[in-house]
Design a protein around this motif. Sequence first.
Motif, PDB file in Angstrom:
ATOM      1  N   GLN A   1       8.047   6.113  -6.015  1.00 29.87           N
ATOM      2  CA  GLN A   1       7.795   6.617  -7.368  1.00 29.87           C
ATOM      3  C   GLN A   1       8.468   7.955  -7.666  1.00 29.87           C
ATOM      4  O   GLN A   1       8.508   8.388  -8.809  1.00 29.87           O
TER       5      GLN A   1
ATOM      6  N   SER B   1      -3.955  10.853 -11.930  1.00 32.25           N
ATOM      7  CA  SER B   1      -3.061   9.716 -12.147  1.00 32.25           C
ATOM      8  C   SER B   1      -3.092   9.255 -13.600  1.00 32.25           C
ATOM      9  O   SER B   1      -2.061   8.914 -14.187  1.00 32.25           O
TER      10      SER B   1
ATOM     11  N   SER C   1       0.821  -1.214   0.000  1.00 38.91           N
ATOM     12  CA  SER C   1       0.000   0.000   0.000  1.00 38.91           C
ATOM     13  C   SER C   1       0.856   1.266   0.000  1.00 38.91           C
ATOM     14  O   SER C   1       0.345   2.361  -0.118  1.00 38.91           O
ATOM     15  N   GLN C   2       2.182   1.092   0.160  1.00 38.38           N
ATOM     16  CA  GLN C   2       3.063   2.268   0.182  1.00 38.38           C
ATOM     17  C   GLN C   2       4.034   2.299  -1.001  1.00 38.38           C
ATOM     18  O   GLN C   2       5.051   2.983  -0.949  1.00 38.38           O
ATOM     19  N   ASP C   3       3.743   1.540  -2.068  1.00 34.24           N
ATOM     20  CA  ASP C   3       4.633   1.523  -3.224  1.00 34.24           C
ATOM     21  C   ASP C   3       4.830   2.905  -3.842  1.00 34.24           C
ATOM     22  O   ASP C   3       5.841   3.175  -4.471  1.00 34.24           O
ATOM     23  N   TRP C   4       3.827   3.761  -3.652  1.00 30.13           N
ATOM     24  CA  TRP C   4       3.915   5.099  -4.244  1.00 30.13           C
ATOM     25  C   TRP C   4       5.095   5.891  -3.706  1.00 30.13           C
ATOM     26  O   TRP C   4       5.603   6.797  -4.370  1.00 30.13           O
TER      27      TRP C   4
ATOM     28  N   ASP D   1      -5.991   1.648  -9.582  1.00 31.02           N
ATOM     29  CA  ASP D   1      -5.814   1.133  -8.221  1.00 31.02           C
ATOM     30  C   ASP D   1      -7.163   0.655  -7.660  1.00 31.02           C
ATOM     31  O   ASP D   1      -8.098   1.447  -7.526  1.00 31.02           O
TER      32      ASP D   1
ATOM     33  N   GLN E   1      -2.412   4.598  -6.152  1.00 31.02           N
ATOM     34  CA  GLN E   1      -1.053   4.273  -6.605  1.00 31.02           C
ATOM     35  C   GLN E   1      -0.936   4.431  -8.117  1.00 31.02           C
ATOM     36  O   GLN E   1       0.112   4.762  -8.644  1.00 31.02           O
ATOM     37  N   HIS E   2      -2.050   4.149  -8.801  1.00 28.29           N
ATOM     38  CA  HIS E   2      -2.107   4.261 -10.263  1.00 28.29           C
ATOM     39  C   HIS E   2      -3.582   4.400 -10.631  1.00 28.29           C
ATOM     40  O   HIS E   2      -4.464   4.240  -9.778  1.00 28.29           O
TER      41      HIS E   2
ATOM     42  N   LEU F   1       4.484  12.542  -6.324  1.00 30.35           N
ATOM     43  CA  LEU F   1       3.077  12.359  -5.969  1.00 30.35           C
ATOM     44  C   LEU F   1       2.336  13.579  -6.493  1.00 30.35           C
ATOM     45  O   LEU F   1       2.693  14.717  -6.168  1.00 30.35           O
TER      46      LEU F   1
ATOM     47  N   PRO G   1       1.394   8.275  -9.176  1.00 25.90           N
ATOM     48  CA  PRO G   1       0.455   8.186  -8.063  1.00 25.90           C
ATOM     49  C   PRO G   1      -0.114   9.569  -7.782  1.00 25.90           C
ATOM     50  O   PRO G   1       0.554  10.585  -8.025  1.00 25.90           O
TER      51      PRO G   1
END
Length: 208
Positions: A9, A68, A3-6, A142, A138-139, A12, A74
């Motif tokens: 990146q 996004s 849930s924190q992959d962003w 999502d 995130q995308h 934001l 994200p």
Amino acid sequence: MSSQDWLSQGTLVLASNNKGKIAEFEKLFAELNLPVEVVAQGKLNIEDAIEDGLSFVENAIIKARHASRISGKPAIADDSGICVPVLGGAPGIYSARYAGEHGDDAANNTKLLSDLKPLRKDGEAIEAMFVCVLALVQHVDDPLPQIFQGIWKGEVLEQARGENGFGYDPLFWLPELNISSAEMSKEDKNKISHRGQAMKLFKQSIAQ
């Protein structure tokens, strides 16, 4: 997918073109020291999404997905407004365009005062609450947007007070502090406001 992959990146996107909101968010994000650059969508030439949801949550997700989709990054979006129970929750999701034209703070404030005038009773406060819903995607596709919600309770004044803030801040009275939201400094407002509360939950989610 975490849930924190962003966070990996690099960027934001903040899905807003509202100058008042962006200014508040810039201060709030600066305090978080995130390892990503937060970029307002206007800097990427992204226009506002069409907000056709029926709730703050729906509109926040619509805005986040829109930013996004166009940016490929994200995105986080805020949908917020003032809800007055005696008006059935209005202006609610239509707060920014309550008087007809999007972002006309003076006209929106005038309409709210006008709508409340026949409902006022001597000595009785008219309760209200500012609501903020943040949606993080995130995308664009999502399936599990993260949602953070803040509610700030107060009352609606009979006339505007204060020069700070934006939107309905001059009409939002905080009886426990004996000031309006527009009489607070940005720092003090961010500590207790609906937006500040939602951002605290966002911060907690990052720390987990």
